[in-house]
Motif scaffolding. Structure first.
Motif, short mmCIF file in Angstrom:
data_model
loop_
_atom_site.label_atom_id
_atom_site.label_comp_id
_atom_site.label_asym_id
_atom_site.label_seq_id
_atom_site.Cartn_x
_atom_site.Cartn_y
_atom_site.Cartn_z
N ARG A 19 0.84 -1.19 0.00
CA ARG A 19 0.00 0.00 0.00
C ARG A 19 0.88 1.25 0.00
NH1 ARG A 19 -2.54 -0.15 6.15
NH2 ARG A 19 -0.64 0.48 7.26
N VAL B 13 2.26 -5.15 2.96
CA VAL B 13 1.13 -5.43 3.85
C VAL B 13 1.05 -6.92 4.17
CG1 VAL B 13 -1.38 -5.32 4.13
CG2 VAL B 13 -0.17 -3.46 2.95
N SER C 48 1.61 -4.06 10.85
CA SER C 48 0.39 -3.25 10.78
C SER C 48 -0.83 -4.06 10.41
CB SER C 48 0.58 -2.13 9.76
OG SER C 48 0.85 -2.67 8.48
N GLY C 49 -0.59 -5.23 9.80
CA GLY C 49 -1.72 -6.02 9.34
C GLY C 49 -1.99 -7.28 10.14
N ARG D 203 -5.43 -8.43 11.61
CA ARG D 203 -6.52 -7.72 10.93
C ARG D 203 -6.62 -8.07 9.45
NH1 ARG D 203 -6.63 -2.33 10.36
NH2 ARG D 203 -4.35 -2.13 10.22
N CYS D 204 -5.55 -8.59 8.88
CA CYS D 204 -5.53 -8.88 7.46
C CYS D 204 -5.31 -10.38 7.23
CB CYS D 204 -4.41 -8.11 6.76
SG CYS D 204 -4.64 -6.33 6.73
N MET E 212 -9.44 -7.45 4.82
CA MET E 212 -9.00 -6.49 5.83
C MET E 212 -10.16 -6.19 6.75
SD MET E 212 -6.68 -3.86 3.58
CE MET E 212 -8.07 -3.24 2.62
N LEU F 86 -10.78 -1.89 10.06
CA LEU F 86 -10.03 -0.87 9.34
C LEU F 86 -9.96 0.44 10.12
CD1 LEU F 86 -11.30 -1.69 5.77
CD2 LEU F 86 -8.90 -1.64 6.48
N ASP G 263 -5.80 5.23 9.29
CA ASP G 263 -4.40 5.08 8.87
C ASP G 263 -4.23 4.03 7.77
OD1 ASP G 263 -2.73 5.64 12.08
OD2 ASP G 263 -3.58 7.01 10.60
N ASP G 264 -5.24 3.22 7.54
CA ASP G 264 -5.17 2.23 6.47
C ASP G 264 -5.49 2.85 5.10
OD1 ASP G 264 -6.67 -0.08 8.74
OD2 ASP G 264 -4.56 -0.01 8.14
N TYR H 147 -3.86 0.44 -2.67
CA TYR H 147 -3.38 -0.91 -2.42
C TYR H 147 -3.03 -1.57 -3.75
CZ TYR H 147 -4.54 -0.69 2.50
OH TYR H 147 -4.55 -0.35 3.83
#
Length: 125
Positions: free
Chosen positions: A38, A48, A63-64, A67-68, A83, A86, A89-90, A94
Motif C-alpha cells: 500500500r 502489507v 500493521s496487518g 486484521r488482514c 482487511m 479498518l 491510517d489504512d 493498495y
C-alpha cells in the motif's frame, strides 16, 4: 508478461471490512509469490501481506497482523486480501505484486517483478 488487476477498494467507515481481489493473466499464476502493498499520499510504498506459491504460507507486516488475511485461489488466478477492523491510517492505494524469482515471501518493493494499477481504500473516521 503477467498482468495484474486489483478491485474491491472503496470508502468504508472505521471498524469496517473490505476484501480486495487481484486477478492475474498472461502467465502461470502458481509460479509466482504474491504480495500486497500500500502507498499513502506522501509515503513510501510498504508491504502489507504476501502468500507463497501454493498459498500455504503467508507473511504479514506488523500493521496487518490480526486484521488482514491474504489468500489465493490458483484455479481462479486470483489473490485476495481480507482487511478487518479498518482504521483511517489504512487509507492508501493498495497494490498487488508478483515475484517470479524469490525463494521466500519478500517484503521489499524491489523484489517484485509485476504490479497492478492499484485500488483506492479510504477509511473514514
Amino acid at each position: 508478461q503477467l498482468q495484474l488487476v486489483e478491485s474491491g477498494g472503496g470508502l468504508v467507515q472505521a471498524g469496517g471490512s473490505l476484501r480486495l481481489s487481484c486477478v492475474a493473466s498472461g502467465g502461470t499464476f502458481s509460479r509466482y509469490r504474491l504480495g500486497w502493498f500500500r502507498q499513502a499520499p506522501g509515503k513510501e510504498r510498504e508491504f502489507v501481506a504476501g502468500t507463497s506459491r501454493s498459498g500455504g504460507s503467508t507473511r504479514y507486516a506488523d500493521s496487518g497482523k490480526g486484521r488482514c488475511t491474504a489468500s489465493r485461489d490458483n484455479a481462479k488466478n486470483t489473490v485476495y486480501l481480507q482487511m478487518n477492523s479498518l482504521k483511517p491510517d489504512d487509507t492508501a492505494v493498495y497494490y498487488c505484486a508478483a515475484d517470479q524469482d524469490g525463494s521466500f515471501i519478500a517484503t521489499r518493493v524491489s523484489a517484485y517483478d509485476y504490479w497492478g494499477q492499484g485500488t483506492q481504500v479510504t477509511v473514514s473516521s
